[in-house]
Design a protein around this motif. Structure first.
Motif, PDB file in Angstrom:
ATOM      1  N   PHE A 295       1.321 -16.528 -35.700  1.00  0.00           N
ATOM      2  CA  PHE A 295       0.440 -16.979 -34.780  1.00  0.00           C
ATOM      3  C   PHE A 295       1.107 -16.658 -33.298  1.00  0.00           C
ATOM      4  O   PHE A 295       0.482 -16.164 -32.352  1.00  0.00           O
ATOM      5  CB  PHE A 295       0.319 -18.641 -34.227  1.00  0.00           C
ATOM      6  N   TYR A 296       2.293 -16.260 -33.248  1.00  0.00           N
ATOM      7  CA  TYR A 296       3.099 -15.778 -32.103  1.00  0.00           C
ATOM      8  C   TYR A 296       3.114 -14.266 -32.243  1.00  0.00           C
ATOM      9  O   TYR A 296       3.802 -13.512 -31.122  1.00  0.00           O
ATOM     10  CB  TYR A 296       4.553 -16.395 -31.991  1.00  0.00           C
ATOM     11  N   ASP A 297       2.880 -13.445 -33.256  1.00  0.00           N
ATOM     12  CA  ASP A 297       2.939 -12.221 -33.371  1.00  0.00           C
ATOM     13  C   ASP A 297       1.625 -11.316 -32.848  1.00  0.00           C
ATOM     14  O   ASP A 297       2.001 -10.381 -32.058  1.00  0.00           O
ATOM     15  CB  ASP A 297       3.158 -11.559 -34.793  1.00  0.00           C
ATOM     16  N   ALA A 298       0.692 -12.019 -32.887  1.00  0.00           N
ATOM     17  CA  ALA A 298      -0.623 -11.132 -32.244  1.00  0.00           C
ATOM     18  C   ALA A 298      -1.587 -12.530 -32.050  1.00  0.00           C
ATOM     19  O   ALA A 298      -1.810 -13.561 -32.868  1.00  0.00           O
ATOM     20  CB  ALA A 298      -1.241 -10.351 -33.355  1.00  0.00           C
ATOM     21  N   PRO A 299      -2.536 -12.339 -31.343  1.00  0.00           N
ATOM     22  CA  PRO A 299      -3.768 -13.032 -30.786  1.00  0.00           C
ATOM     23  C   PRO A 299      -4.822 -13.104 -32.028  1.00  0.00           C
ATOM     24  O   PRO A 299      -4.975 -11.902 -32.621  1.00  0.00           O
ATOM     25  CB  PRO A 299      -4.073 -12.905 -29.770  1.00  0.00           C
ATOM     26  N   VAL A 300      -5.265 -14.193 -32.528  1.00  0.00           N
ATOM     27  CA  VAL A 300      -6.345 -13.977 -33.390  1.00  0.00           C
ATOM     28  C   VAL A 300      -7.689 -14.508 -32.682  1.00  0.00           C
ATOM     29  O   VAL A 300      -7.652 -15.366 -31.593  1.00  0.00           O
ATOM     30  CB  VAL A 300      -6.076 -15.065 -34.417  1.00  0.00           C
TER      31      VAL A 300
ATOM     32  N   GLU B 202      -3.500  -8.580 -22.907  1.00  0.00           N
ATOM     33  CA  GLU B 202      -3.221  -8.475 -24.067  1.00  0.00           C
ATOM     34  C   GLU B 202      -4.209  -8.859 -25.064  1.00  0.00           C
ATOM     35  O   GLU B 202      -4.529  -8.205 -26.153  1.00  0.00           O
ATOM     36  CB  GLU B 202      -1.976  -9.453 -24.410  1.00  0.00           C
ATOM     37  N   LEU B 203      -5.236  -9.589 -24.664  1.00  0.00           N
ATOM     38  CA  LEU B 203      -6.287  -9.787 -25.390  1.00  0.00           C
ATOM     39  C   LEU B 203      -7.392  -8.683 -25.630  1.00  0.00           C
ATOM     40  O   LEU B 203      -7.830  -8.515 -26.580  1.00  0.00           O
ATOM     41  CB  LEU B 203      -7.183 -11.165 -24.845  1.00  0.00           C
ATOM     42  N   LEU B 204      -7.384  -8.129 -24.510  1.00  0.00           N
ATOM     43  CA  LEU B 204      -8.326  -6.832 -24.322  1.00  0.00           C
ATOM     44  C   LEU B 204      -7.640  -5.951 -25.099  1.00  0.00           C
ATOM     45  O   LEU B 204      -8.473  -4.882 -25.951  1.00  0.00           O
ATOM     46  CB  LEU B 204      -8.626  -6.420 -22.961  1.00  0.00           C
TER      47      LEU B 204
END
Length: 313
Positions: free
Chosen positions: A98-103, A235-237
């Motif tokens: 969960f802390y490596d990349a947003p889902v 980061e989300l984009l």
């Protein structure tokens, strides 16, 4: 913002200033003003001030979603507090990935509602919920964006409510896919697209200091703030654009802010204090600077079984 013209009822784009909407003569779609660094939006705003097609008091206007049918909608989980509350875990207690990349998941552009539209309960659901989020509208196209530069592709921000049928969601996600019908019925966007320069004074590091509140039938429910995401908008984009292309009008949801839904609140304080939504409930979701969504939950379509129980093989 997008609203129904007082002249002929057709959708029109307008500029909101001092409680009045200054309607543009053209184009009819906000997405047609996107695609560059914001210059088209700025020129349209000046045109609306100088020579409006009409001026409509905000209180009498019939508002649409700013982008009524986005090309796509990606809804993330950027707030660790929300996930931990919902799962009964301490902060830092989620699985390492969960802390490596947003889902995120893709939701239904055809189910977008305006900020005052009634919201139907998903067929068959007895556990209907609101989820208060920060929404982002993509202004410039791009692929494989750099997180440090991705926010330059933002046209503006709005209030985003992901309406969730928690019982349907829980059942279907046991099978390794989804959410599907648990999230398919409605997403409310609005009331207006707020450009990045208007939010700049609320910048707080990689986030925004925006107080958020929800009331149900006038009773306080959510009280929160968007200042503490695990993942920034950039980061989300960047992640959304990885190996693909974002286009003007795409909508990105931040994911539910901490304490931003009944699932969390009932887990923390009990279902008697925070029951699921039912037809007739009046829900108001408010975010500083961005404005309010005020809507009524209504009866949804009847559930139509796919087959009789005795037909299951």
């Amino acid at each position: 913002m997008t609203y129904a013209s007082a002249v002929d009822g057709t959708d029109r784009v307008g500029l909101l200033e001092d409680g009045e909407i200054h309607g543009l003569r053209s184009p009819a779609r906000l997405v047609d003003l996107l695609g560059d660094d914001g210059e088209r939006l700025a020129r349209a705003a000046e045109e609306a001030r100088r020579d409006p097609a009409e001026v409509v008091p905000l209180g009498t206007a019939s508002l649409r979603a700013p982008v009524p049918v986005p090309p796509s909608i990606r809804d993330f989980m950027a707030f660790e507090e929300h996930v931990c509350n919902a799962r009964g875990l301490p902060r830092g207690g989620l699985e390492p990935g969960f802390y490596d990349a947003p889902v995120f998941y893709f939701t239904n552009p055809a189910a977008v509602l305006g900020p005052h539209d009634d919201v139907p309960v998903s067929p068959g659901s007895a556990a209907f919920d609101y989820e208060l989020e920060l929404g982002v509208v993509v202004g410039r196209p791009g692929a494989d964006l750099d997180p440090a530069e991705a926010e330059q592709h933002v046209a503006g921000y709005l209030v985003f409510c992901d309406w969730s049928a928690r019982d349907l969601q829980k059942a279907e996600m046991r099978h390794g896919l989804g959410p599907a019908k648990g999230k398919d019925g409605a997403t409310t966007l609005g009331p207006a697209l707020v450009t990045p320069d208007e939010l700049a004074p609320r910048r707080l590091g990689r986030a925004f200091d925006l107080q958020a509140r929800v009331t149900v039938n006038g009773r306080p429910s959510t009280t929160s703030n968007f200042r503490d995401p695990l993942w920034s908008i950039g980061e989300l984009l960047a992640y959304a654009s990885r190996g693909t292309r974002l286009v003007p009008g795409d909508v990105i949801g931040s994911g539910t802010v901490g304490a931003g839904c009944l699932l969390e609140l009932s887990a923390l304080h009990g279902t008697e204090a925070y029951p699921w939504l039912h037809p007739g409930d009046r829900v108001q979701l408010s975010v500083e600077v961005l404005g309010d969504i005020t809507t009524t939950v209504v009866e949804g379509a009847p559930l139509r079984p796919l087959r009789r129980r005795d037909e299951h093989g």
